[in-house]
Scaffold this motif. Structure first.
Motif, PDB file in Angstrom:
ATOM      1  N   GLY A 171     -20.851 -26.376  35.653  1.00  8.64           N
ATOM      2  CA  GLY A 171     -21.421 -25.038  35.536  1.00  8.64           C
ATOM      3  C   GLY A 171     -22.937 -24.970  35.606  1.00  8.64           C
ATOM      4  N   VAL A 172     -23.592 -26.082  35.842  1.00  7.75           N
ATOM      5  CA  VAL A 172     -25.042 -26.086  36.046  1.00  7.75           C
ATOM      6  C   VAL A 172     -25.309 -26.425  37.511  1.00  7.75           C
ATOM      7  N   VAL A 173     -26.003 -25.518  38.190  1.00  7.46           N
ATOM      8  CA  VAL A 173     -26.309 -25.690  39.605  1.00  7.46           C
ATOM      9  C   VAL A 173     -27.772 -26.093  39.726  1.00  7.46           C
ATOM     10  N   PHE A 174     -28.022 -27.161  40.490  1.00  7.56           N
ATOM     11  CA  PHE A 174     -29.374 -27.666  40.700  1.00  7.56           C
ATOM     12  C   PHE A 174     -29.838 -27.312  42.109  1.00  7.56           C
TER      13      PHE A 174
ATOM     14  N   ALA B 112     -32.676 -25.509  37.505  1.00  5.94           N
ATOM     15  CA  ALA B 112     -31.364 -25.810  36.917  1.00  5.94           C
ATOM     16  C   ALA B 112     -30.811 -24.493  36.393  1.00  5.94           C
ATOM     17  N   HIS B 113     -29.744 -24.006  37.004  1.00  4.46           N
ATOM     18  CA  HIS B 113     -29.168 -22.696  36.670  1.00  4.46           C
ATOM     19  C   HIS B 113     -27.856 -22.889  35.910  1.00  4.46           C
ATOM     20  N   ASN B 114     -27.853 -22.474  34.654  1.00  5.43           N
ATOM     21  CA  ASN B 114     -26.647 -22.525  33.839  1.00  5.43           C
ATOM     22  C   ASN B 114     -25.800 -21.292  34.142  1.00  5.43           C
ATOM     23  N   THR B 115     -24.685 -21.491  34.827  1.00  7.15           N
ATOM     24  CA  THR B 115     -23.813 -20.364  35.172  1.00  7.15           C
ATOM     25  C   THR B 115     -22.736 -20.133  34.114  1.00  7.15           C
ATOM     26  N   ASN B 116     -22.733 -20.945  33.079  1.00 13.85           N
ATOM     27  CA  ASN B 116     -21.759 -20.797  31.995  1.00 13.85           C
ATOM     28  C   ASN B 116     -22.112 -19.612  31.103  1.00 13.85           C
ATOM     29  N   ASN B 117     -21.144 -19.154  30.320  1.00 14.80           N
ATOM     30  CA  ASN B 117     -21.403 -18.057  29.375  1.00 14.80           C
ATOM     31  C   ASN B 117     -21.740 -18.606  27.984  1.00 14.80           C
TER      32      ASN B 117
ATOM     33  N   LYS C  42     -31.949 -19.756  33.868  1.00 14.31           N
ATOM     34  CA  LYS C  42     -32.466 -20.843  34.687  1.00 14.31           C
ATOM     35  C   LYS C  42     -33.630 -21.527  33.994  1.00 14.31           C
ATOM     36  N   ALA C  43     -33.702 -22.828  34.162  1.00 12.20           N
ATOM     37  CA  ALA C  43     -34.884 -23.593  33.771  1.00 12.20           C
ATOM     38  C   ALA C  43     -35.558 -23.965  35.088  1.00 12.20           C
ATOM     39  N   LYS C  44     -36.852 -23.680  35.201  1.00  9.43           N
ATOM     40  CA  LYS C  44     -37.500 -23.945  36.484  1.00  9.43           C
ATOM     41  C   LYS C  44     -38.994 -24.159  36.321  1.00  9.43           C
ATOM     42  N   GLY C  45     -39.540 -24.811  37.315  1.00  5.66           N
ATOM     43  CA  GLY C  45     -40.985 -24.893  37.480  1.00  5.66           C
ATOM     44  C   GLY C  45     -41.739 -25.854  36.598  1.00  5.66           C
ATOM     45  N   LYS C  46     -43.047 -25.762  36.719  1.00  7.50           N
ATOM     46  CA  LYS C  46     -43.966 -26.669  36.040  1.00  7.50           C
ATOM     47  C   LYS C  46     -43.919 -26.536  34.525  1.00  7.50           C
TER      48      LYS C  46
END
Length: 144
Positions: free
Chosen positions: A35-38, A60-65, A98-102
């Motif tokens: 459920g996590v898409v990178f 890193a996109h958590n698509t889970n609920n 989502k977790a992203k970036g610097k």
């Protein structure tokens, strides 16, 4: 008058949607685990200098609920051989976020590979040693 207002609202909605999707332009899916898409995107460290090193930024996109603790390593391969690996990443990602970036430390500059090697057809990126676990909440991490 009402039709003009409807047209303005529709135009405004389209503009907002195009701006919100523009932020991920150029990102390509690397992998998906539990459920996590990178996603990843290569760009120049200095946009005004075509010779500047390439940097990889990850989403890193958590698509889970539910919230997840996400541990992973990013590995660069050149001709199928490990050229370089990152340190272990440890993120907590809230549900459908989502977790992203610097700010999250998700941009990597290769210390070993040249731009030409990275652009080569023999170069690949993988997300390895991935462990995704359900967690109740994401606590704020204290910066050291």
């Amino acid at each position: 008058m009402v039709t003009n207002l409807k047209k303005c609202i529709l135009l405004l909605l389209l503009l907002i949607l195009s701006i919100s999707t523009f932020g991920q332009k150029g990102f390509e899916k690397i992998s998906e685990v539990d459920g996590v898409v990178f996603y990843g995107k290569w760009s120049l460290t200095k946009k005004s200098n075509k010779e500047s090193p390439l940097i990889l930024c990850i989403i890193a996109h958590n698509t889970n609920n539910y919230a997840v603790d996400c541990n992973f390593v990013i590995t660069f391969y050149d001709a199928g051989i490990v050229a370089e690996s990152s340190e272990l990443f440890n993120l907590c990602i809230k549900p459908n976020k989502k977790a992203k970036g610097k700010k999250k430390g998700l941009c990597l500059l290769s210390a070993e590979l040249t731009n030409e090697q990275i652009k080569s057809d023999l170069f690949t990126v993988e997300i390895n040693q991935t462990v995704i676990s359900k967690t109740e909440t994401c606590k704020k991490q204290v910066k050291k």
